[in-house]
Scaffold this motif. Structure first.
Motif, PDB file in Angstrom:
ATOM      1  N   LEU A   1      18.418  43.842   5.890  1.00 59.89           N
ATOM      2  CA  LEU A   1      17.905  45.794   6.100  1.00 59.89           C
ATOM      3  C   LEU A   1      17.684  45.854   7.687  1.00 59.89           C
ATOM      4  CD1 LEU A   1      16.848  46.603   2.819  1.00 59.89           C
ATOM      5  CD2 LEU A   1      19.483  46.816   3.740  1.00 59.89           C
TER       6      LEU A   1
ATOM      7  N   SER B   1      17.247  49.060   8.196  1.00 66.02           N
ATOM      8  CA  SER B   1      15.871  50.287   7.673  1.00 66.02           C
ATOM      9  C   SER B   1      16.077  50.619   6.254  1.00 66.02           C
ATOM     10  CB  SER B   1      15.569  51.349   8.856  1.00 66.02           C
ATOM     11  OG  SER B   1      17.213  51.669   8.324  1.00 66.02           O
ATOM     12  N   ARG B   2      15.059  50.479   5.489  1.00 63.14           N
ATOM     13  CA  ARG B   2      14.868  51.530   4.158  1.00 63.14           C
ATOM     14  C   ARG B   2      14.716  53.350   4.337  1.00 63.14           C
ATOM     15  NH1 ARG B   2      13.068  47.612   0.556  1.00 63.14           N
ATOM     16  NH2 ARG B   2      11.323  47.526   1.486  1.00 63.14           N
TER      17      ARG B   2
ATOM     18  N   PHE C   1      17.655  47.607  -1.433  1.00 65.71           N
ATOM     19  CA  PHE C   1      16.954  48.658  -2.112  1.00 65.71           C
ATOM     20  C   PHE C   1      15.446  48.384  -2.122  1.00 65.71           C
ATOM     21  CE2 PHE C   1      15.532  52.440  -3.572  1.00 65.71           C
ATOM     22  CZ  PHE C   1      15.616  53.290  -2.889  1.00 65.71           C
TER      23      PHE C   1
ATOM     24  N   HIS D   1      18.412  55.526   1.102  1.00 66.34           N
ATOM     25  CA  HIS D   1      19.561  53.942   1.404  1.00 66.34           C
ATOM     26  C   HIS D   1      19.461  53.129   2.382  1.00 66.34           C
ATOM     27  CE1 HIS D   1      19.720  56.800   4.842  1.00 66.34           C
ATOM     28  NE2 HIS D   1      19.424  55.852   5.192  1.00 66.34           N
ATOM     29  N   VAL D   2      19.983  52.091   2.623  1.00 64.77           N
ATOM     30  CA  VAL D   2      20.131  50.776   3.171  1.00 64.77           C
ATOM     31  C   VAL D   2      20.783  51.057   4.532  1.00 64.77           C
ATOM     32  CG1 VAL D   2      18.531  49.930   1.375  1.00 64.77           C
ATOM     33  CG2 VAL D   2      21.112  49.227   1.830  1.00 64.77           C
TER      34      VAL D   2
ATOM     35  N   ARG E   1      13.850  55.953   0.998  1.00 62.61           N
ATOM     36  CA  ARG E   1      13.284  56.324  -0.543  1.00 62.61           C
ATOM     37  C   ARG E   1      12.952  58.020  -0.529  1.00 62.61           C
ATOM     38  NH1 ARG E   1      11.184  51.331  -3.785  1.00 62.61           N
ATOM     39  NH2 ARG E   1      11.182  49.486  -1.276  1.00 62.61           N
TER      40      ARG E   1
ATOM     41  N   ASP F   1      10.697  56.050   4.895  1.00 61.24           N
ATOM     42  CA  ASP F   1      11.375  55.300   5.917  1.00 61.24           C
ATOM     43  C   ASP F   1      10.749  54.477   6.025  1.00 61.24           C
ATOM     44  OD1 ASP F   1      13.674  56.423   5.734  1.00 61.24           O
ATOM     45  OD2 ASP F   1      12.949  57.766   8.057  1.00 61.24           O
TER      46      ASP F   1
END
Length: 714
Positions: free
Chosen positions: A129, A131-132, A118, A81-82, A134, A147
């Motif tokens: 963004l 943060s991201r 993303f 998610h982002v 995975r 993160d």
């Protein structure tokens, strides 16, 4: 999650994810049940005819593909998610899009524009963004996540930071017989290529380990999703790989991306004779056949059989004798439109002859039914013999075989060949096909068409005529029965109109009685073609692909330094020469796969033959040096590796005496191209040959290793 990652399981860090996954699970159950019900209903519905039947089949195919994709994954549909920097709700990215019962978006399809950050966000350009995150999934559960934070606000209480990004951590994963899933770790440079426009030709140029194949596969799925000009009804996408081991290796990737509509093949698969065709043993013969001019010679070879008679012909009919002059023949031979396949155009010539003869027929004012006249001419042996001689039905294999067995015919069709060339191309068995023959056979088959099509069409017409006659008798009987039972007035007239109507005639046709040919699913035309390892294609082989993509919309993936027979031109020069235009080149210069220790040994090997080779820079080392030893050590090396490693895949390259096992492959350098292995055992690389070909084979073989390389010599 494992104990050493317990800190990442803090509810403050994962609570929002847990709530979201619960909603995804509920939605998946609902969507799966609804799809199953709709699919069952479609299958029970009447089949219909014509367009209605096609649309029903397409809907069943669509529902089946969607259900299969949902069943293939569970919560691991979610890649990550982002969190937007503007404080809005996180956006969860999935392999497929998913909504809940109220229409709220739970997962955004990775191919949609909203999902681009993303993959593409960097610290230099965070693309809005904060943060991201995975995820790494193991058997349907999250076993780790990573993160990345782009703003100070994104760090506080929202991110678990460690020393490894998701991508770098994934590089050390062990290999398996199938390409592993890398969608969640696509990098920004790769994503930019994946999402590039489909117009014209995009060249993806990159050395070993730069992710060219990953980009090619993901781009195929992305374009089908995002570009309406490439949809299945407009031709779809064809993906061409270098060999069957490669296609087997990547077979799971496209279904895992939510796309099952891409056709995949090798060049051999485009021609029926390709499966058993060996390589050409004489390199000079292979070079003569590899040119685009030799493919274009097929046109002249076919034209030789489209020459109208120069004399007059008298056609005898029950009504009168009708003369056919040389001008009449010429007019009839001009009837087929440009590009009409020779064998199928013959029927157009026959129809034109019928029209000319009917116009010239003197009947003293009596009307002659055109169908009766046409039927008579179809049975006229003299006219059929004249047409057979001037415009015969031809098999592609016979046409190309004649080129290799009749020197005068070859000289006429390929006048640039010298006497020695013609002698070199001649062979005792003209249809002992090799790989070099395939582009010429393909061009001949495309230009000639199906020699049995006309016979099949006439048989279909006869079946339909018989069905119509039977149907007329049935309708007459029904109307007579309706009259006898007193069904008169408006109701009776309505019955008559319905049964006599054209729609009734169509619906009562039994299509199962019609003879049909199996469709050639690789014949095209396709809206877009993706070609991997494209540096190996000859000019003649490029013509096979151009025939299948009239729009000239291509993704060309390759590495000039891995061309076994050399590649001295630029990509633009090569592709313009073979017939492509609007060419853009995107370069990938980072080697994500091959450790620095392996590349340090591989780079001098290729530079010795190709000083300007585009050797990519490896971003990681693993501290494992390349080992050199004796061929006698082969089995000991493999036994030790198998004993200490419970997973992973190894490959012995260059030793045909080694028999493959489930975890150890045995391949030639050529068949190893495009694949990757944890351990590569390279046997006697000096025997791969001299010059560019030998150097490239050694370079390719060495760079298949993702962890360990062992070089053994006699």
């Amino acid at each position: 999650m494992p104990d050493h990652l317990a800190a990442k399981a803090d509810p403050l860090l994962i609570g929002r994810d847990e709530r979201h996954f619960a909603a995804v699970a509920r939605s998946l159950r609902r969507a799966t049940a609804e799809l199953s019900d709709r699919l069952e209903a479609e299958r029970r519905a009447p089949g219909g005819t014509g367009r209605e039947a096609m649309e029903r089949d397409a809907e069943i195919h669509r529902l089946t593909a969607r259900l299969r994709a949902l069943s293939r994954f569970g919560l691991d549909l979610c890649l990550g998610h982002v969190v937007p920097a503007d404080g809005s709700e996180p956006l969860y990215i999935g392999r497929l899009g998913l909504t809940d019962g109220d229409g709220n978006r739970l997962l955004t399809d990775w191919r949609s524009p909203a999902a681009e950050p993303f993959f593409a966000a960097t610290h230099a350009d965070p693309m809005g963004l904060a943060s991201r995150r995975r995820y790494r999934w193991t058997r349907g559960r999250i076993s780790d996540y990573w993160d990345e934070v782009f703003t100070a606000e994104g760090r506080e209480g929202h991110a678990a930071l460690d020393d490894h990004s998701a991508f770098v951590a994934s590089l050390g994963d062990t290999r398996s017989p199938r390409m592993r899933d890398v969608l969640a770790t696509i990098q920004a440079d790769q994503d930019a290529v994946i999402r590039a426009d489909s117009r014209g030709t995009l060249v993806v140029d990159g050395g070993p380990g730069t992710g060219k194949t990953v980009v090619a596969l993901h781009r195929s799925a992305y374009l089908l999703y995002s570009d309406p000009r490439l949809g299945h009804r407009r031709g779809g996408v064809l993906f061409v790989g270098p060999h069957q081991p490669y296609l087997s290796y990547v077979a799971d990737v496209l279904p895992g991306l939510g796309e099952e509509g891409v056709r995949t093949c090798t060049l051999r698969d485009l021609v029926a004779e390709g499966a058993g065709a060996p390589e050409e043993t004489d390199p000079e013969v292979a070079a003569l056949k590899s040119t685009a001019d030799m493919v274009r010679a097929v046109e002249k070879a076919v034209r030789f059989y489209e020459t109208p008679p120069t004399g007059n012909t008298v056609v005898t009919t029950p009504w009168a004798d009708v003369p056919l002059t040389a001008d009449d023949w010429t007019e009839a031979f001009a009837a087929p439109g440009p590009g009409a396949p020779h064998n199928e155009a013959r029927e157009q010539v026959r129809e034109a002859l019928c029209a000319i003869l009917l116009d010239k027929l003197d009947t003293d004012g009596a009307d002659i039914p055109p169908e009766a006249f046409r039927g008579w001419l179809l049975r006229d042996e003299e006219l059929t013999a004249a047409l057979n001689g001037a415009w015969p039905l031809i098999e592609a294999a016979d046409l190309v075989g004649d080129l290799w067995s009749v020197p005068a015919y070859l000289r006429m069709c390929a006048p640039w060949l010298g006497p020695d060339d013609v002698r070199r191309l001649r062979r005792a068995d003209p249809q002992a096909w090799t790989v070099s023959d395939l582009p010429i056979l393909d061009a001949a088959r495309q230009r000639l068409g199906d020699p049995r099509a006309a016979r099949r069409r006439r048989r279909q017409e006869a079946v339909l005529a018989a069905q119509r006659e039977r149907m007329t008798q049935v309708v007459d009987n029904l109307i007579e029965a309706a009259g006898a039972s007193g069904a008169d007035g408006d109701e009776g007239m309505g019955l008559v109109r319905m049964l006599r109507g054209e729609d009734a005639g169509v619906s009562l046709v039994d299509e199962s009685e019609l003879a049909t040919a199996d469709p050639d699913l690789l014949a095209g035309p396709f809206a877009h073609v993706v070609v991997d390892e494209a540096q190996e294609l000859t000019d003649a082989e490029w013509q096979m692909l151009l025939l299948r993509c009239p729009s000239r919309s291509f993704t060309v993936v390759g590495d000039r330094a891995q061309a076994r027979h050399g590649f001295t031109e630029s990509w633009r020069e090569r592709l313009e020469r073979v017939g492509l235009d609007r060419i853009e080149v995107a370069s990938l210069g980072i080697n994500y796969r091959t450790p620095r220790e392996v590349m340090a040994e591989a780079e001098p090997v290729v530079r010795a033959a190709l000083p300007d080779a585009n050797v990519p820079v490896s971003i990681r080392g693993n501290g494992i040096p390349v080992v050199h030893g004796s061929v006698a050590d082969r089995d000991a090396v493999l036994d030790d590796w198998l004993a200490t490693r419970g997973d992973g895949i190894a490959c012995v390259i260059g030793d045909p005496s080694f028999r493959a096992t489930p975890r150890v492959r045995s391949l030639t350098p050529r068949l190893a191209k495009g694949l990757e292995f944890d351990l590569v055992v390279l046997v006697d690389p000096a025997r791969f040959g001299e010059g560019v070909e030998g150097a490239v084979d050694r370079y390719v073989a060495m760079t298949r290793a993702t962890e360990r390389l062992v070089v053994l010599t006699s």
